[in-house]
Design a protein around this motif. Structure first.
Motif, PDB file in Angstrom:
ATOM      1  N   THR A   6       0.814  -1.224   0.000  1.00 20.02           N
ATOM      2  CA  THR A   6       0.000   0.000   0.000  1.00 20.02           C
ATOM      3  C   THR A   6       0.841   1.263   0.000  1.00 20.02           C
ATOM      4  O   THR A   6       0.677   2.139  -0.851  1.00 20.02           O
ATOM      5  CB  THR A   6      -0.954   0.001   1.212  1.00 20.02           C
ATOM      6  OG1 THR A   6      -1.741  -1.186   1.187  1.00 20.02           O
ATOM      7  CG2 THR A   6      -1.861   1.224   1.185  1.00 20.02           C
ATOM      8  N   TYR A   7       1.768   1.392   0.954  1.00 18.89           N
ATOM      9  CA  TYR A   7       2.544   2.631   1.080  1.00 18.89           C
ATOM     10  C   TYR A   7       3.999   2.487   0.651  1.00 18.89           C
ATOM     11  O   TYR A   7       4.755   3.449   0.702  1.00 18.89           O
ATOM     12  CB  TYR A   7       2.495   3.135   2.531  1.00 18.89           C
ATOM     13  CG  TYR A   7       1.122   3.662   2.912  1.00 18.89           C
ATOM     14  CD1 TYR A   7       0.684   4.890   2.427  1.00 18.89           C
ATOM     15  CD2 TYR A   7       0.278   2.928   3.723  1.00 18.89           C
ATOM     16  CE1 TYR A   7      -0.563   5.380   2.763  1.00 18.89           C
ATOM     17  CE2 TYR A   7      -0.976   3.405   4.072  1.00 18.89           C
ATOM     18  CZ  TYR A   7      -1.389   4.632   3.583  1.00 18.89           C
ATOM     19  OH  TYR A   7      -2.627   5.111   3.909  1.00 18.89           O
ATOM     20  N   GLY A   8       4.406   1.302   0.242  1.00 19.79           N
ATOM     21  CA  GLY A   8       5.773   1.118  -0.233  1.00 19.79           C
ATOM     22  C   GLY A   8       6.824   1.236   0.849  1.00 19.79           C
ATOM     23  O   GLY A   8       7.931   1.715   0.595  1.00 19.79           O
ATOM     24  N   ILE A   9       6.506   0.825   2.076  1.00 16.41           N
ATOM     25  CA  ILE A   9       7.475   0.880   3.178  1.00 16.41           C
ATOM     26  C   ILE A   9       8.441  -0.298   3.031  1.00 16.41           C
ATOM     27  O   ILE A   9       8.024  -1.449   2.916  1.00 16.41           O
ATOM     28  CB  ILE A   9       6.765   0.827   4.545  1.00 16.41           C
ATOM     29  CG1 ILE A   9       5.832   2.044   4.683  1.00 16.41           C
ATOM     30  CG2 ILE A   9       7.769   0.764   5.687  1.00 16.41           C
ATOM     31  CD1 ILE A   9       4.955   2.005   5.910  1.00 16.41           C
ATOM     32  N   SER A  10       9.743   0.017   3.009  1.00 17.30           N
ATOM     33  CA  SER A  10      10.765  -1.017   2.836  1.00 17.30           C
ATOM     34  C   SER A  10      10.968  -1.800   4.123  1.00 17.30           C
ATOM     35  O   SER A  10      10.794  -1.277   5.222  1.00 17.30           O
ATOM     36  CB  SER A  10      12.102  -0.373   2.425  1.00 17.30           C
ATOM     37  OG  SER A  10      11.968   0.282   1.181  1.00 17.30           O
TER      38      SER A  10
END
Length: 198
Positions: A6-10
Motif C-alpha cells: 500500500t505505502y511502499g514501506i521497505s
C-alpha cells in the motif's frame, strides 16, 4: 529488500546481507516517513482544500496530496473536477460520461432477450412474444417451433412458424399448418423458443 503493497514501506528480509543493514534501516525509515507524510497531508487544510487553476496545463504544474481535488475553470472541455492520484491529476467522470458508460454496459449485458412461450394462436394464427426489458424494435429475432412433451402424434402438429411482424413492444409469430396448407388459426397449444437481439 521488499516493500509493503500500500505505502511502499521497505523492510529487511532474512536473505539480506548484514553488510547492507545500515542502508536497509535507512531505506525503511525514509519510506515510513514518506508514508506518514502522505497520510498527514490528507488531514491538513492544504491536503483537503481543492487546487484551482484556470487551465489544465497550470493544474498539471501543481502537486497535491493523494485524493485531493483540483478544478480547472477556464479551459473548454478540460473544465471540471480532477483528483490527484499521487503522480498526476485525473479527471473525475462527468454525468454524461457515466450515462454513456451505463448505456454501453446495458448494450453489452442486456442487448438480448430469449425464452420459450406456449399458447394458442389467435384468429389470425398469431402468437405474440412481448419484450420485457426493451422499448425499441430488435435488430434480429429467431423463432423455432418446440415439440411439446404431450404431443403423441407429431404429424398432427406439423406447423411452420413465420416471424410475421416485429415492433418496439412485441413480435408476432404466425403459424401455417402444413397438413391443411392453411393458417393455423385458434391452434394449440403450441410452443416456440425465441431469441431477440438489439
Amino acid at each position: 529488500m521488499k516493500t509493503t503493497p500500500t505505502y511502499g514501506i521497505s523492510y529487511i528480509e532474512g536473505s539480506d546481507l548484514v553488510s547492507n543493514a545500515a542502508a536497509g534501516f535507512k531505506k525503511a525509515a525514509e519510506t515510513t516517513e514518506a508514508a506518514l507524510k502522505l497520510v498527514d497531508q490528507r488531514s491538513t487544510i492544504e491536503g483537503v482544500k481543492p487546487a484551482i487553476a484556470g487551465t489544465l496545463a497550470t493544474l498539471a504544474t501543481m502537486r497535491g496530496a493523494t485524493g485531493q481535488t483540483g478544478y480547472v475553470t477556464s479551459d473548454g472541455n478540460n473544465n471540471g473536477p480532477y483528483c490527484w492520484n499521487g503522480s498526476a491529476w485525473v479527471k473525475y467522470a462527468q454525468n454524461t460520461q457515466i450515462d454513456s458508460l451505463q448505456s454501453q454496459i446495458a448494450a453489452i449485458t442486456q442487448g438480448y432477450e430469449a425464452g420459450t412461450i406456449t399458447g394458442r394462436t389467435n384468429a389470425d394464427a398469431v402468437l405474440t412474444i412481448p419484450w420485457e426489458h426493451h422499448t425499441t424494435a430488435p435488430k434480429s429475432v429467431t423463432v423455432t417451433v418446440l415439440r411439446r412433451s404431450d404431443q403423441s402424434d407429431v404429424s398432427v402438429y406439423k406447423v411452420d412458424a413465420l416471424l410475421w411482424s416485429v415492433t418496439a413492444s412485441y413480435a408476432w409469430v404466425r403459424f401455417r399448418n402444413q397438413l391443411t396448407d392453411s393458417w393455423a388459426t385458434n391452434f394449440g397449444p403450441v410452443s416456440v423458443t425465441w431469441a431477440a437481439y438489439w
